[in-house]
Write a protein that holds these residues in place. Structure first.
Motif, PDB file in Angstrom:
ATOM      1  N   GLY A 109      28.696  53.030  34.370  1.00 18.85           N
ATOM      2  CA  GLY A 109      27.595  52.168  33.960  1.00 18.85           C
ATOM      3  C   GLY A 109      27.657  50.795  34.605  1.00 18.85           C
ATOM      4  O   GLY A 109      26.655  50.307  35.160  1.00 18.85           O
ATOM      5  N   ILE A 113      25.008  49.305  37.357  1.00 17.58           N
ATOM      6  CA  ILE A 113      24.249  48.095  37.079  1.00 17.58           C
ATOM      7  C   ILE A 113      24.570  47.007  38.101  1.00 17.58           C
ATOM      8  O   ILE A 113      23.686  46.272  38.560  1.00 17.58           O
ATOM      9  CB  ILE A 113      24.526  47.610  35.644  1.00 17.58           C
ATOM     10  N   GLY A 121      22.504  41.456  36.137  1.00 14.45           N
ATOM     11  CA  GLY A 121      22.601  42.715  35.415  1.00 14.45           C
ATOM     12  C   GLY A 121      23.946  42.871  34.726  1.00 14.45           C
ATOM     13  O   GLY A 121      24.022  43.371  33.604  1.00 14.45           O
ATOM     14  N   LEU A 124      24.015  41.042  31.426  1.00 14.06           N
ATOM     15  CA  LEU A 124      23.378  41.830  30.377  1.00 14.06           C
ATOM     16  C   LEU A 124      24.260  43.005  29.967  1.00 14.06           C
ATOM     17  O   LEU A 124      24.357  43.340  28.779  1.00 14.06           O
ATOM     18  CB  LEU A 124      22.022  42.359  30.858  1.00 14.06           C
ATOM     19  N   ALA A 125      24.924  43.617  30.949  1.00 12.86           N
ATOM     20  CA  ALA A 125      25.792  44.756  30.640  1.00 12.86           C
ATOM     21  C   ALA A 125      26.963  44.325  29.765  1.00 12.86           C
ATOM     22  O   ALA A 125      27.390  45.069  28.865  1.00 12.86           O
ATOM     23  CB  ALA A 125      26.302  45.388  31.932  1.00 12.86           C
ATOM     24  N   MET A 128      25.748  44.144  26.347  1.00 16.08           N
ATOM     25  CA  MET A 128      25.564  45.497  25.839  1.00 16.08           C
ATOM     26  C   MET A 128      26.899  46.108  25.418  1.00 16.08           C
ATOM     27  O   MET A 128      27.009  46.752  24.372  1.00 16.08           O
ATOM     28  CB  MET A 128      24.907  46.357  26.914  1.00 16.08           C
ATOM     29  N   GLN A 246      14.203  44.399  32.938  1.00 16.79           N
ATOM     30  CA  GLN A 246      15.620  44.536  33.253  1.00 16.79           C
ATOM     31  C   GLN A 246      16.429  44.945  32.022  1.00 16.79           C
ATOM     32  O   GLN A 246      17.317  45.803  32.107  1.00 16.79           O
ATOM     33  CB  GLN A 246      16.171  43.235  33.826  1.00 16.79           C
ATOM     34  N   GLU A 247      16.112  44.375  30.871  1.00 16.03           N
ATOM     35  CA  GLU A 247      16.811  44.747  29.642  1.00 16.03           C
ATOM     36  C   GLU A 247      16.543  46.206  29.293  1.00 16.03           C
ATOM     37  O   GLU A 247      17.444  46.934  28.851  1.00 16.03           O
ATOM     38  CB  GLU A 247      16.370  43.839  28.488  1.00 16.03           C
ATOM     39  N   THR A 249      15.884  48.622  31.406  1.00 11.86           N
ATOM     40  CA  THR A 249      16.617  49.470  32.343  1.00 11.86           C
ATOM     41  C   THR A 249      18.097  49.547  31.982  1.00 11.86           C
ATOM     42  O   THR A 249      18.710  50.619  32.034  1.00 11.86           O
ATOM     43  CB  THR A 249      16.457  48.938  33.777  1.00 11.86           C
ATOM     44  N   VAL A 250      18.696  48.421  31.616  1.00 14.39           N
ATOM     45  CA  VAL A 250      20.108  48.412  31.227  1.00 14.39           C
ATOM     46  C   VAL A 250      20.318  49.271  29.980  1.00 14.39           C
ATOM     47  O   VAL A 250      21.269  50.062  29.905  1.00 14.39           O
ATOM     48  CB  VAL A 250      20.592  46.966  30.993  1.00 14.39           C
ATOM     49  N   PHE A 254      22.523  52.834  30.001  1.00  9.52           N
ATOM     50  CA  PHE A 254      23.693  53.065  29.161  1.00  9.52           C
ATOM     51  C   PHE A 254      23.517  54.310  28.285  1.00  9.52           C
ATOM     52  O   PHE A 254      24.470  55.040  28.035  1.00  9.52           O
ATOM     53  CB  PHE A 254      23.991  51.845  28.293  1.00  9.52           C
TER      54      PHE A 254
END
Length: 300
Positions: A109, A113, A121, A124-125, A128, A246-247, A249-250, A254
């Protein structure tokens, strides 16, 4: 699709490379357990700590992502509990099936990303992961337990998890506003850079195609739910909560990842069905090479 393939094929090339290196005995057999231990306890926690220590925790995405992750996991866990009541799965089997649906290959993941979005990205990951890692580990231990409810015994393995501890330490340092000691930022960057390629090689080395025999119907529906239904659920949640592109897609990525190789270790430690878990890890990882580009193309 071409851009996605260009971003993802090197990751699966590393997985295939790890598989071939182990099957050809290019490295000593005891190299791989040591590499997994090094990555799990040092390199990967360094990556998580570094990402969260520098992540903008005042990011307006955090409340939205928290709501999306919570909603997605609650819906998936509810469906799993209904399936357990309907089919009467014992804890050993239910724990493997639940991990096949809920856990995710963090190495793949983060590498995906990073290839797709770069530093923004990865920030954000990291957010997450701070949400998903504790929640998914808690549910995994709970699923493998015969106890009807949560207890201190179930929480202790969660609190000792090096990934969770790294996330907590990185977040606390971030919230205090204290800078990293001089030079430590570079050190953490070097450790983090080593984590993802080594992790992907270890994923390939852990693949066990022989474990696919005997459980094909179960493997088929669990893979379909993990690789197709879970990202569709994430897409619906993202639309309901109006997440930015973008959020979204992340979140979808996941939820579309194959299950984590470390699920096999946890399953064995807690008396679960190791044969089924190994089959799920292998089949999902192999199929993800086709499903990830498909999902990210169809669910933009």
């Amino acid at each position: 699709m071409p851009a996605l393939l260009l971003a993802l094929w090197p990751l699966f090339a590393l997985i295939v490379g790890g598989y071939l290196l182990r099957r050809q005995n290019f490295l000593a057999e005891d190299f791989w357990p040591g590499a997994e231990r090094l990555n799990y306890f040092i390199l990967f926690p360094a990556l998580l700590f570094h990402s969260l220590a520098e992540a903008p925790l005042d990011n307006p995405a955090l409340p939205r992502l928290s709501a999306a992750v919570l909603l997605g996991l609650v819906l998936a866990w509810t469906a799993l509990q209904l399936g357990r009541r309907l089919y009467g799965w014992p804890a050993a089997r239910f724990g493997a099936l639940a991990q096949g649906l809920l856990r995710f290959n963090t190495y793949l993941g983060l590498a995906a990303i990073g290839s797709l979005f770069g530093p923004s990205g990865l920030a954000l990951a990291a957010l997450m992961l701070a949400l998903l890692v504790p929640a998914v580990n808690l549910l995994s231990v709970w699923a493998l337990s015969n106890e009807p409810g949560l207890s201190v015994r179930l929480l202790l393995p969660i609190l000792r998890n090096p990934l969770i501890l790294a996330c907590l330490a990185g977040a606390l340092l971030n919230l205090t506003g204290l800078p990293l000691p001089t030079g430590s930022d570079r050190l953490l960057s070097l450790l983090a850079a080593a984590s993802l390629p080594l992790g992907l090689l270890c994923v390939g080395a852990a693949l066990q195609p022989r474990e696919l025999a005997g459980e094909l119907p179960t493997l088929a529906w669990n893979c379909a739910l993990r690789l197709l239904a879970m990202p569709l659920l994430a897409w619906i949640v993202a639309r309901l909560l109006a997440l930015p592109a973008q959020e979204s897609t992340v979140l979808i990525l996941f939820f579309a990842l194959p299950t984590a190789p470390s699920a096999y270790v946890l399953t064995r430690q807690l008396g679960g069905d190791g044969h089924l878990m190994a089959g799920l890890i292998t089949s999902q990882t192999l199929l993800a090479a086709a499903s990830l580009p498909l999902v990210l193309t169809l669910l933009p």
